[in-house]
Design a protein around this motif. Structure first.
Motif, short mmCIF file in Angstrom:
data_model
loop_
_atom_site.label_atom_id
_atom_site.label_comp_id
_atom_site.label_asym_id
_atom_site.label_seq_id
_atom_site.Cartn_x
_atom_site.Cartn_y
_atom_site.Cartn_z
N LEU A 280 -4.03 14.58 -4.76
CA LEU A 280 -4.26 13.39 -5.51
C LEU A 280 -2.76 12.61 -5.76
O LEU A 280 -2.44 11.46 -5.20
CB LEU A 280 -5.13 12.98 -6.46
N LEU A 281 -2.01 13.42 -6.30
CA LEU A 281 -0.65 13.05 -6.53
C LEU A 281 0.32 12.99 -5.44
O LEU A 281 0.87 11.98 -5.28
CB LEU A 281 -0.07 13.68 -7.73
N ASN A 282 0.41 14.02 -4.68
CA ASN A 282 1.40 14.10 -3.53
C ASN A 282 0.89 14.43 -2.17
O ASN A 282 1.77 14.41 -1.12
CB ASN A 282 2.08 15.62 -3.98
N GLY A 283 -0.48 14.21 -2.02
CA GLY A 283 -0.87 14.43 -0.94
C GLY A 283 -0.85 15.74 -0.08
O GLY A 283 -0.87 15.95 1.06
N LYS A 284 -0.72 16.80 -0.89
CA LYS A 284 -0.40 18.18 -0.29
C LYS A 284 -1.74 19.00 -0.59
O LYS A 284 -2.56 18.85 -1.54
CB LYS A 284 0.60 18.74 -1.20
N GLY A 285 -1.97 19.73 0.61
CA GLY A 285 -3.35 20.50 0.78
C GLY A 285 -4.57 19.65 0.89
O GLY A 285 -4.32 18.63 1.43
N GLN A 286 -5.66 20.20 0.46
CA GLN A 286 -7.08 19.47 0.87
C GLN A 286 -7.52 18.76 -0.37
O GLN A 286 -7.15 19.09 -1.50
CB GLN A 286 -7.95 20.57 1.13
N VAL B 254 -0.11 -2.15 -6.46
CA VAL B 254 0.64 -2.80 -7.69
C VAL B 254 1.06 -1.82 -8.53
O VAL B 254 2.25 -1.71 -8.93
CB VAL B 254 -0.28 -3.84 -8.41
N THR B 255 0.29 -0.69 -8.75
CA THR B 255 0.74 0.54 -9.60
C THR B 255 0.92 1.67 -8.63
O THR B 255 -0.18 2.10 -8.05
CB THR B 255 -0.08 0.77 -10.47
N ASP B 256 2.01 2.32 -8.39
CA ASP B 256 2.10 3.40 -7.73
C ASP B 256 2.38 4.63 -8.87
O ASP B 256 2.79 5.77 -8.17
CB ASP B 256 3.22 3.30 -6.49
N ASN B 257 2.54 4.55 -10.09
CA ASN B 257 2.96 5.53 -11.05
C ASN B 257 1.80 5.76 -11.84
O ASN B 257 2.26 5.43 -13.34
CB ASN B 257 4.28 5.55 -11.67
N PRO B 258 0.65 5.83 -11.70
CA PRO B 258 -0.37 5.98 -12.92
C PRO B 258 -0.20 6.97 -13.96
O PRO B 258 0.45 8.02 -13.86
CB PRO B 258 -1.84 6.00 -12.22
N ARG B 259 -1.02 6.82 -15.15
CA ARG B 259 -0.79 7.70 -16.29
C ARG B 259 -1.40 9.16 -15.68
O ARG B 259 -2.15 9.15 -15.04
CB ARG B 259 -1.53 7.27 -17.31
N ILE C 277 -3.82 0.13 -8.57
CA ILE C 277 -3.63 1.26 -7.91
C ILE C 277 -4.03 1.35 -6.33
O ILE C 277 -3.02 1.39 -5.54
CB ILE C 277 -4.12 2.77 -8.44
N VAL C 278 -5.19 0.92 -6.02
CA VAL C 278 -5.78 0.57 -4.69
C VAL C 278 -4.87 -0.34 -4.07
O VAL C 278 -4.63 -0.17 -2.63
CB VAL C 278 -7.19 0.25 -4.87
N LYS D 256 0.84 -1.11 -0.09
CA LYS D 256 -0.07 0.08 -0.02
C LYS D 256 1.01 1.28 -0.12
O LYS D 256 1.93 1.49 0.76
CB LYS D 256 -0.90 0.10 1.24
N SER D 257 0.64 2.10 -0.98
CA SER D 257 1.31 3.20 -0.92
C SER D 257 0.49 4.57 -0.54
O SER D 257 -0.76 4.46 -0.12
CB SER D 257 1.70 3.69 -2.50
N ASP D 258 1.04 5.64 -0.36
CA ASP D 258 0.24 7.04 0.07
C ASP D 258 -0.62 7.00 -1.05
O ASP D 258 -1.90 7.93 -0.88
CB ASP D 258 1.19 8.20 0.17
N LEU D 259 -0.29 6.98 -2.52
CA LEU D 259 -1.24 7.10 -3.47
C LEU D 259 -2.72 6.05 -3.37
O LEU D 259 -3.82 6.54 -3.68
CB LEU D 259 -0.75 6.82 -4.74
N SER D 260 -2.10 4.70 -3.06
CA SER D 260 -3.24 4.03 -2.94
C SER D 260 -4.22 4.31 -1.83
O SER D 260 -5.56 4.17 -2.12
CB SER D 260 -2.60 2.37 -2.76
#
Length: 129
Positions: free
Chosen positions: A68-74, A45-50, A41-42, A6-10
């Motif tokens: 969504l990409l970096n977790g910055k802001g709201q 398996v993929t942590d770098n989507p298009r 992504i969830v 699990k990544s931050d993106l997922s």
């Protein structure tokens, strides 16, 4: 078989799904990708989507691409946790005005029949500013 971590993106994708009440299939249709792409992504398996996938989700749901990409802001720009957005506030005020107008009509009709609404005759819903 690829390792699933699990990544931050997922986690952010899970947050989006929870916030909007979507499942993987619904999110994939919104992003115009296969359900497997969202599953990957969830599940980490993929942590770098298009970029196009990220852009479609952010644009269609009106959420921050940077979040969504970096977790910055709201997730939803211009809102803070526990606060009502300006759009939601305007809609709430509109709905309250509509309810108040309907209460007036109901009270008027009931008074013509010699009845009172509730103990005080006051509207059922009051808005505290």
């Amino acid at each position: 078989m690829q390792q699933k971590i699990k990544s931050d993106l997922s986690e952010r994708f899970e947050d989006v799904k929870r916030h909007f009440g979507l499942n993987n299939s619904q999110l994939s249709k919104l992003a115009e990708v296969t359900p497997q792409a969202i599953n990957d992504i969830v599940n980490g398996v993929t942590d770098n989507p298009r970029v196009s996938l990220i852009n479609k989700i952010a644009t269609k749901l009106e959420i921050s691409i940077d979040w969504l990409l970096n977790g910055k802001g709201q997730m939803v720009p211009g809102t803070e946790e526990g606060k009502v957005s300006q759009g939601d506030s305007s809609m709430l005020e509109f709905m309250i005005r509509q309810i108040e107008e309907k209460d007036k009509i109901i009270n008027h009709l009931m008074s013509r029949q010699g009845k009172r609404r509730g103990v005080s005759g006051q509207p059922v819903l009051a808005f505290a500013a």
